[in-house]
Design an enzyme around this catalytic site. Structure first.
Site, PDB file in Angstrom:
ATOM      1  CG  HIS A   1       5.009 -21.150  -1.098  1.00  0.00           C
ATOM      2  ND1 HIS A   1       5.240 -20.115  -0.216  1.00  0.00           N
ATOM      3  CD2 HIS A   1       4.025 -20.697  -1.913  1.00  0.00           C
ATOM      4  CE1 HIS A   1       4.448 -19.098  -0.491  1.00  0.00           C
ATOM      5  NE2 HIS A   1       3.693 -19.429  -1.545  1.00  0.00           N
TER       6      HIS A   1
ATOM      7  CG  HIS B   1      -0.581 -20.142  -4.179  1.00  0.00           C
ATOM      8  ND1 HIS B   1      -1.154 -19.488  -3.109  1.00  0.00           N
ATOM      9  CD2 HIS B   1       0.719 -19.758  -4.199  1.00  0.00           C
ATOM     10  CE1 HIS B   1      -0.243 -18.729  -2.518  1.00  0.00           C
ATOM     11  NE2 HIS B   1       0.905 -18.868  -3.157  1.00  0.00           N
ATOM     12  CG  LEU B   2      -2.804 -27.323  -5.046  1.00  0.00           C
ATOM     13  CD1 LEU B   2      -3.099 -28.542  -4.165  1.00  0.00           C
ATOM     14  CD2 LEU B   2      -2.408 -27.770  -6.456  1.00  0.00           C
ATOM     15  NE  ARG B   3      -4.559 -19.310  -7.311  1.00  0.00           N
ATOM     16  CZ  ARG B   3      -3.759 -18.490  -6.662  1.00  0.00           C
ATOM     17  NH1 ARG B   3      -3.792 -18.405  -5.349  1.00  0.00           N
ATOM     18  NH2 ARG B   3      -2.913 -17.734  -7.320  1.00  0.00           N
TER      19      ARG B   3
ATOM     20  CG  ASN C   1      -3.439 -17.388  -1.093  1.00  0.00           C
ATOM     21  OD1 ASN C   1      -3.322 -18.596  -1.344  1.00  0.00           O
ATOM     22  ND2 ASN C   1      -2.893 -16.460  -1.867  1.00  0.00           N
TER      23      ASN C   1
ATOM     24  CG  HIS D   1       3.958 -12.599   1.431  1.00  0.00           C
ATOM     25  ND1 HIS D   1       3.800 -13.041   0.135  1.00  0.00           N
ATOM     26  CD2 HIS D   1       4.377 -11.318   1.338  1.00  0.00           C
ATOM     27  CE1 HIS D   1       4.096 -12.048  -0.698  1.00  0.00           C
ATOM     28  NE2 HIS D   1       4.448 -10.982   0.007  1.00  0.00           N
TER      29      HIS D   1
ATOM     30  CG  HIS E   1       7.447 -16.177  -1.677  1.00  0.00           C
ATOM     31  ND1 HIS E   1       7.651 -15.169  -0.786  1.00  0.00           N
ATOM     32  CD2 HIS E   1       6.106 -16.307  -1.781  1.00  0.00           C
ATOM     33  CE1 HIS E   1       6.488 -14.713  -0.374  1.00  0.00           C
ATOM     34  NE2 HIS E   1       5.531 -15.396  -0.960  1.00  0.00           N
TER      35      HIS E   1
ATOM     36  CG  LEU F   1       3.421  -9.179  -5.331  1.00  0.00           C
ATOM     37  CD1 LEU F   1       2.113  -8.700  -4.716  1.00  0.00           C
ATOM     38  CD2 LEU F   1       4.465  -8.057  -5.305  1.00  0.00           C
TER      39      LEU F   1
ATOM     40  CG  ASP G   1       4.731 -18.224  -4.723  1.00  0.00           C
ATOM     41  OD1 ASP G   1       3.567 -18.509  -4.364  1.00  0.00           O
ATOM     42  OD2 ASP G   1       5.122 -17.064  -4.873  1.00  0.00           O
TER      43      ASP G   1
ATOM     44  CG  HIS H   1      -3.559 -15.315 -10.658  1.00  0.00           C
ATOM     45  ND1 HIS H   1      -4.461 -14.947  -9.684  1.00  0.00           N
ATOM     46  CD2 HIS H   1      -2.351 -15.325 -10.048  1.00  0.00           C
ATOM     47  CE1 HIS H   1      -3.834 -14.736  -8.539  1.00  0.00           C
ATOM     48  NE2 HIS H   1      -2.549 -14.962  -8.729  1.00  0.00           N
TER      49      HIS H   1
ATOM     50  CB  ALA I   1       0.954 -10.754  -7.664  1.00  0.00           C
TER      51      ALA I   1
HETATM   52  C1  NCD Z   1       0.417 -15.675  -4.729  1.00  0.00           C
HETATM   53  C2  NCD Z   1      -0.998 -16.009  -5.170  1.00  0.00           C
HETATM   54  O1  NCD Z   1      -1.360 -15.727  -6.322  1.00  0.00           O
HETATM   55  O2  NCD Z   1      -1.772 -16.555  -4.375  1.00  0.00           O
HETATM   56  N1  NCD Z   1       0.970 -14.731  -5.650  1.00  0.00           N
HETATM   57  C3  NCD Z   1       2.286 -14.458  -5.838  1.00  0.00           C
HETATM   58  O3  NCD Z   1       2.578 -13.563  -6.605  1.00  0.00           O
HETATM   59  N2  NCD Z   1       3.233 -15.131  -5.243  1.00  0.00           N
HETATM   60  C4  NCD Z   1       0.426 -15.197  -3.307  1.00  0.00           C
HETATM   61  C5  NCD Z   1       1.770 -15.234  -2.652  1.00  0.00           C
HETATM   62  O4  NCD Z   1       2.388 -16.295  -2.551  1.00  0.00           O
HETATM   63  O5  NCD Z   1       2.246 -14.189  -2.187  1.00  0.00           O
HETATM   64 ZN    ZN Z   2       2.668 -18.134  -2.639  1.00  0.00          ZN
HETATM   65 ZN    ZN Z   3       3.525 -14.882  -0.693  1.00  0.00          ZN
END
Ligand code: NCD
Ligand code: ZN
Ligand code: ZN
Length: 346
Positions: A13, A15-17, A41, A136, A174, A219, A247, A251, A263
């Site tokens: 899990h 996030h690489l953006r 996302n 999620h 998560h 989150l 996760d 940001h 978050a």
């Molecule tokens: C994640 C994100 O920033 O994309 N943020 C987070 O707080 N976990 C989104 C997610 O995994 O719910």
């Molecule tokens: Zn996530």
């Molecule tokens: Zn999530």
């Protein structure tokens, strides 16, 4: 124990953006992990086979030289997604899984699902072609307390999904509560859960320690200490339901230190060091490999990685406090664990 060699881990899990942030954060995953499930996302979200393939190309183009890292792409479920897109994504190998964001539950979830019934035809197709559903798992009702949203989701949404789609493979992403640990461990092996680095290390006090701590906000939000302890027991038990999903959610600093801070906690640079510490504290270093390198591949039905990594009992010396982002005055702050780290990746 002063040295530990384990099969190369994966991150189930992540996030690489995209753009400059992708370029800045990717090496921290690609240099250490074999594979990662890449969350969809983005703005706009990844909702088609073409978008997933284009995003994958962008990731591959930014890989550090010599990296064999494999991004595994996911599809962002919306109310209007067609089952045919799921089928195509499975058949072409473009999608490894599809992700359910309840609309409004988290970062970039505004295009998410407003009512689970809206995607029942899509879930039907996912069950038929065997594409895992990643969730999620939080309700969004304003009358449900933020600390109760995961437990209520299990009752109101997850339980019915599992009953209505008895063959669908599902990952509760998560997880943060003892209710989730108990629920997942009682399921068959078609159900799994990821656990993050930070939820093993912090409880909700960390968000308010001496003032408001935006870099501890994610989150699902961190819960009470008893829940952190339940997560630690689950992760270190060796139970194959539970596997690593960092996760890691970068940001830019000014977007977290903000009147409405985003978050997400960015932990890719120090997750394995954090985990070694947690597993040592729990007297379970022998279970780290199961959690980080074996249980995920088993759930996803893929071979484990073919090489290893080694950790040594030495304070790490290469973890930055912040990762710089090209073209921005702001970087991304790295997760600060509550205690100094005592293991390093060699
Ligand atoms: C994640 C994100 O920033 O994309 N943020 C987070 O707080 N976990 C989104 C997610 O995994 O719910
Ligand atoms: Zn996530
Ligand atoms: Zn999530």
């Amino acid at each position: 124990m002063t040295s530990l060699t384990i099969i190369r881990p994966d991150d189930w899990h992540l996030h690489l953006r995209d753009g400059a942030v992708l370029k800045a954060v990717l090496p921290w995953t690609a240099n250490l992990y074999g594979r990662a499930i890449v969350m969809p996302n983005l703005k706009p979200p990844v909702t088609t086979v073409d978008a997933a393939l284009a995003y994958k190309e962008q990731i591959l183009a930014h890989l550090p030289a010599g990296s064999n890292f494999e991004p595994l792409m996911t599809c962002y479920l919306t109310d209007s997604l067609l089952p045919s897109e799921i089928k195509k994504g499975k058949e072409t190998g473009a999608f490894t899984a599809a992700k359910l964001y309840p609309a409004g539950a988290t970062t970039n979830s505004e295009h998410g699902v407003t009512n689970i019934k809206n995607i029942y035809p899509v879930l039907e197709m996912m069950q038929e072609v065997d594409l895992p559903l990643l969730i999620h798992g939080e309700v969004t009702d304003s009358d449900i307390d933020i600390f109760d949203r995961e437990a209520v989701f299990i009752e109101r949404v997850l339980t019915p999904i599992l009953a209505d789609f008895p063959e669908l493979r599902v990952v509760s992403e998560h997880i943060t509560t003892s209710a989730a640990v108990d629920f997942i461990s009682s399921q068959s092996d078609r159900v799994g859960a990821t656990i993050t680095t930070h939820h093993l290390m912090i409880n909700r006090n960390a968000i308010f320690k001496g003032g408001i701590r935006p870099h501890m906000f994610c989150l699902p939000i961190a819960k009470r200490e008893e829940h952190r302890l339940a997560l630690r027991r689950a992760a270190t038990s060796g139970d194959s339901h539970f596997f690593l999903g960092t996760d890691s959610a970068p940001h830019l600093t000014h977007l977290k230190e903000n009147d409405c801070g985003c978050a997400g906690i960015f932990n890719s640079p120090n997750t394995m060091e954090c985990l070694a510490q947690v597993f040592e504290e729990e007297g379970a270093l022998d279970k780290l490999e199961a959690f980080a390198s074996l249980n995920g591949p088993r759930f996803y039905g893929v071979p484990v990685n073919s090489d290893t990594i080694t950790l040594e009992k030495q304070p790490p010396n290469n973890i930055p406090a912040e990762v710089a982002v090209e073209g921005s005055d702001n970087g991304v702050q790295v997760f600060t664990p509550p205690e100094p780290l005592t293991w390093r990746v060699c």
